[in-house]
Design a protein around this motif. Structure first.
Motif, PDB file in Angstrom:
ATOM      1  N   ASP A  53      59.241  62.901  50.909  1.00  0.00           N
ATOM      2  CA  ASP A  53      58.366  62.117  50.046  1.00  0.00           C
ATOM      3  C   ASP A  53      56.929  62.189  50.554  1.00  0.00           C
ATOM      4  N   LYS A  54      55.997  61.690  49.728  1.00  0.00           N
ATOM      5  CA  LYS A  54      54.578  61.738  50.091  1.00  0.00           C
ATOM      6  C   LYS A  54      53.904  60.414  49.747  1.00  0.00           C
ATOM      7  N   VAL A  55      52.831  60.123  50.502  1.00  0.00           N
ATOM      8  CA  VAL A  55      52.038  58.916  50.278  1.00  0.00           C
ATOM      9  C   VAL A  55      50.570  59.317  50.278  1.00  0.00           C
ATOM     10  N   ILE A  56      49.836  58.893  49.252  1.00  0.00           N
ATOM     11  CA  ILE A  56      48.394  59.150  49.215  1.00  0.00           C
ATOM     12  C   ILE A  56      47.692  58.207  50.182  1.00  0.00           C
ATOM     13  N   THR A  57      46.888  58.786  51.080  1.00  0.00           N
ATOM     14  CA  THR A  57      46.046  57.992  51.982  1.00  0.00           C
ATOM     15  C   THR A  57      44.626  58.533  51.900  1.00  0.00           C
ATOM     16  N   SER A  58      43.662  57.694  52.207  1.00  0.00           N
ATOM     17  CA  SER A  58      42.273  58.141  52.195  1.00  0.00           C
ATOM     18  C   SER A  58      41.964  58.913  53.476  1.00  0.00           C
ATOM     19  N   ASP A  59      40.926  59.701  53.415  1.00  0.00           N
ATOM     20  CA  ASP A  59      40.437  60.428  54.590  1.00  0.00           C
ATOM     21  C   ASP A  59      38.937  60.197  54.673  1.00  0.00           C
ATOM     22  N   PRO A  60      38.469  59.321  55.593  1.00  0.00           N
ATOM     23  CA  PRO A  60      39.186  58.739  56.731  1.00  0.00           C
ATOM     24  C   PRO A  60      39.991  57.492  56.369  1.00  0.00           C
ATOM     25  N   CYS A  61      40.909  57.137  57.306  1.00  0.00           N
ATOM     26  CA  CYS A  61      41.675  55.899  57.199  1.00  0.00           C
ATOM     27  C   CYS A  61      42.120  55.479  58.592  1.00  0.00           C
ATOM     28  N   TYR A  62      42.721  54.303  58.679  1.00  0.00           N
ATOM     29  CA  TYR A  62      43.234  53.784  59.948  1.00  0.00           C
ATOM     30  C   TYR A  62      44.132  54.826  60.610  1.00  0.00           C
ATOM     31  N   ALA A  63      43.930  55.029  61.899  1.00  0.00           N
ATOM     32  CA  ALA A  63      44.530  56.160  62.606  1.00  0.00           C
ATOM     33  C   ALA A  63      46.050  56.173  62.567  1.00  0.00           C
ATOM     34  N   CYS A  64      46.696  55.016  62.517  1.00  0.00           N
ATOM     35  CA  CYS A  64      48.151  54.970  62.675  1.00  0.00           C
ATOM     36  C   CYS A  64      48.927  55.152  61.372  1.00  0.00           C
ATOM     37  N   TYR A  65      48.258  55.052  60.226  1.00  0.00           N
ATOM     38  CA  TYR A  65      48.995  55.168  58.960  1.00  0.00           C
ATOM     39  C   TYR A  65      49.814  56.455  58.888  1.00  0.00           C
ATOM     40  N   ASP A  66      49.162  57.571  59.168  1.00  0.00           N
ATOM     41  CA  ASP A  66      49.840  58.858  59.013  1.00  0.00           C
ATOM     42  C   ASP A  66      51.044  58.974  59.931  1.00  0.00           C
ATOM     43  N   ASN A  67      50.942  58.417  61.133  1.00  0.00           N
ATOM     44  CA  ASN A  67      52.071  58.477  62.064  1.00  0.00           C
ATOM     45  C   ASN A  67      53.258  57.669  61.568  1.00  0.00           C
ATOM     46  N   VAL A  80      49.308  62.560  51.870  1.00  0.00           N
ATOM     47  CA  VAL A  80      48.470  63.427  51.043  1.00  0.00           C
ATOM     48  C   VAL A  80      47.052  62.870  51.164  1.00  0.00           C
ATOM     49  N   LYS A  81      46.189  63.631  51.816  1.00  0.00           N
ATOM     50  CA  LYS A  81      44.862  63.121  52.136  1.00  0.00           C
ATOM     51  C   LYS A  81      43.916  63.272  50.940  1.00  0.00           C
ATOM     52  N   VAL A  82      43.315  62.178  50.538  1.00  0.00           N
ATOM     53  CA  VAL A  82      42.305  62.173  49.486  1.00  0.00           C
ATOM     54  C   VAL A  82      40.977  61.811  50.129  1.00  0.00           C
ATOM     55  N   PRO A  83      40.018  62.724  50.135  1.00  0.00           N
ATOM     56  CA  PRO A  83      38.753  62.442  50.822  1.00  0.00           C
ATOM     57  C   PRO A  83      37.956  61.339  50.137  1.00  0.00           C
ATOM     58  N   VAL A  84      37.334  60.514  50.964  1.00  0.00           N
ATOM     59  CA  VAL A  84      36.365  59.521  50.494  1.00  0.00           C
ATOM     60  C   VAL A  84      35.067  59.785  51.236  1.00  0.00           C
ATOM     61  N   PHE A  85      33.935  59.448  50.606  1.00  0.00           N
ATOM     62  CA  PHE A  85      32.651  59.918  51.110  1.00  0.00           C
ATOM     63  C   PHE A  85      31.666  58.777  51.295  1.00  0.00           C
ATOM     64  N   ASP A 122      28.535  58.794  50.657  1.00  0.00           N
ATOM     65  CA  ASP A 122      27.663  58.664  49.491  1.00  0.00           C
ATOM     66  C   ASP A 122      28.254  57.746  48.433  1.00  0.00           C
ATOM     67  N   ASP A 123      29.560  57.596  48.459  1.00  0.00           N
ATOM     68  CA  ASP A 123      30.271  56.771  47.483  1.00  0.00           C
ATOM     69  C   ASP A 123      30.795  55.487  48.123  1.00  0.00           C
ATOM     70  N   GLY A 124      30.246  55.124  49.269  1.00  0.00           N
ATOM     71  CA  GLY A 124      30.696  53.916  49.952  1.00  0.00           C
ATOM     72  C   GLY A 124      32.110  54.014  50.475  1.00  0.00           C
ATOM     73  N   PHE A 125      32.569  55.233  50.733  1.00  0.00           N
ATOM     74  CA  PHE A 125      33.916  55.487  51.246  1.00  0.00           C
ATOM     75  C   PHE A 125      34.992  54.873  50.350  1.00  0.00           C
ATOM     76  N   GLN A 126      34.729  54.821  49.044  1.00  0.00           N
ATOM     77  CA  GLN A 126      35.723  54.308  48.105  1.00  0.00           C
ATOM     78  C   GLN A 126      36.510  55.462  47.488  1.00  0.00           C
ATOM     79  N   TYR A 127      37.773  55.195  47.197  1.00  0.00           N
ATOM     80  CA  TYR A 127      38.555  56.177  46.457  1.00  0.00           C
ATOM     81  C   TYR A 127      37.854  56.521  45.147  1.00  0.00           C
ATOM     82  N   ARG A 128      37.843  57.817  44.837  1.00  0.00           N
ATOM     83  CA  ARG A 128      37.445  58.243  43.501  1.00  0.00           C
ATOM     84  C   ARG A 128      38.722  58.384  42.673  1.00  0.00           C
TER      85      ARG A 128
END
Length: 391
Positions: free
Chosen positions: A115-129, A139-144, A146-152
């Motif tokens: 299975d897979k879980v969408i997480t932001s990149d960056p995010c809290y270090a332990c989530y992926d583990n 599944v890493k979704v980049p946040v930036f 310039d966008d206040g590090f919010q999910y697009r």
């Protein structure tokens, strides 16, 4: 004897590596300003300490219900009703020894191998583990910045189009390491995506209450297809008490309860009574801590700006500032870890390398203002001198 692959695949928590080196330097007699670990520097409110001591004096030293004492779960329901206007059932949550065990049992419950879980990149270090330990993959979704590090929302939809077997979207607002909040508009959009695609939203709300501008919203305001992590460590300065909780839909509670009975039996009894007192009585203490955090936040942001390290979207929650130091990291082939160690070795400031939170934060450094103003002032002075010498 060999060690299991799932354990070998667990990566170090780099902030703790930095912190442990800082401790060694201090033992050797060096002065180190620690702005790395996300731990309140305040003492636990007196009401919580007195309640825990009273529980001990009253011989409340036995196992509790595996879900936690009823009084605490009812108080959590009252707290969410007051803050967010949502109605919860005390039987639809489990009190745990901090939020980390809650993550362990939740991911073990809802994820199958592959299975897979969408997480932001960056995010809290332990989530992926936690996700990979359960046999799944992030599944890493980049946040930036310039966008206040919010999910697009478009990026989430793209990830769904490109991946099968996604079970959930993981959100954290206010966020670690960025200190930023997801807007109400984007929370609603994420809830709608979960409904459309038959997904779950997993919301880490551990920094709720530590908001200095605007308001934090719970995902439970927008959907029932949600799990929520929360706890007492950050808002109530109770990190060492190890007290958290997981709110879950009714269908999952029997399984979560089974896991907690087997793995943990119950959370610490005295800590639960202390947490109950904190929820009911520590409001004035929380407001004092928040006011102090905010003064530190404003000061740190201003000093960083004066040093030529402005933050495009100023963080308004938690107690972190994520700073773009890629020009400085370039001297170390872009490595934020090497830069963090150089700052520690030369300026005697312990900071967290961005790579701890994912490739999206490589070249960034996280500063925590969960330390005294005197420490922050000295730390900023040392950083300014470090940058001058760096040139």
């Amino acid at each position: 004897m060999s060690i299991s692959d799932r354990c070998c695949n667990i990566t170090p928590f780099l902030v703790m590596e930095i912190n442990e080196k800082a401790e060694a330097m201090e033992r050797a007699g060096q002065s180190v300003i620690r702005m790395c670990v996300g731990e309140p520097d305040f003492d636990t409110p007196e009401c919580a300490k007195k309640a825990a001591c009273q529980a001990l004096a009253d011989n409340k030293t036995h196992y509790t219900h595996s879900l936690g004492i009823r009084e605490l779960r009812e108080a959590i329901c009252e707290d969410y009703a007051k803050r967010y206007g949502v109605t919860l059932d005390p039987d639809n949550m489990v009190v745990t020894q901090g939020t980390s065990p809650a993550m362990l049992v939740l991911f073990s419950t809802i994820l199958e191998q592959g299975d897979k879980v969408i997480t932001s990149d960056p995010c809290y270090a332990c989530y992926d583990n936690f996700i990979t330990f359960a046999g799944a993959a992030p599944v890493k979704v980049p946040v930036f910045e310039d966008d206040g590090f919010q999910y697009r929302v478009s990026a989430i939809r793209k990830a769904l189009d490109q991946n099968d077997r996604i079970k959930a979207i993981l959100i954290n607002s206010p966020a670690n390491p960025t200190g930023t909040l997801l807007s109400e508009e984007r929370l609603k959009a994420i809830a709608e995506i979960a409904e459309e695609h038959d997904l779950w939203v997993i919301s880490d709300e551990i920094y709720h209450g530590l908001v200095y501008e605007g308001d934090a919203h719970s995902i439970l305001e927008y959907t029932d297809r949600a799990f929520v992590f929360n706890g007492f460590s950050k808002l109530y300065a109770m990190t060492g008490w190890r007290l958290g909780y997981l709110i879950a839909p009714p269908h999952f509670m029997r399984t979560l309860r089974n896991l907690c009975q087997n793995f943990f039996i119950s959370a610490n009894t005295m800590a639960q009574w202390g947490g109950l007192a904190a929820l009911k009585e520590a409001g004035p203490d929380v407001e004092r801590m928040k006011a102090t955090y905010n003064k530190r936040r404003v000061y740190m942001l201003e000093r960083l700006k004066d040093m030529g390290l402005p933050v495009k979207h100023e963080p308004t929650g938690a107690f972190y500032v994520l700073v773009n130091m890629r020009p400085q990291a370039a001297r170390f082939d872009g490595s934020s870890l090497a830069l963090a160690y150089d700052i520690l070795d030369k300026a005697h400031i312990a900071v967290t390398p961005g790579i701890d939170f994912g490739q999206g934060a490589e070249g960034y450094i996280r500063f925590s203002y969960a330390t005294s103003m005197a420490n922050i002032e000295e730390g900023m002075n040392r950083l300014e001198q470090y940058l001058q010498d760096f040139k």
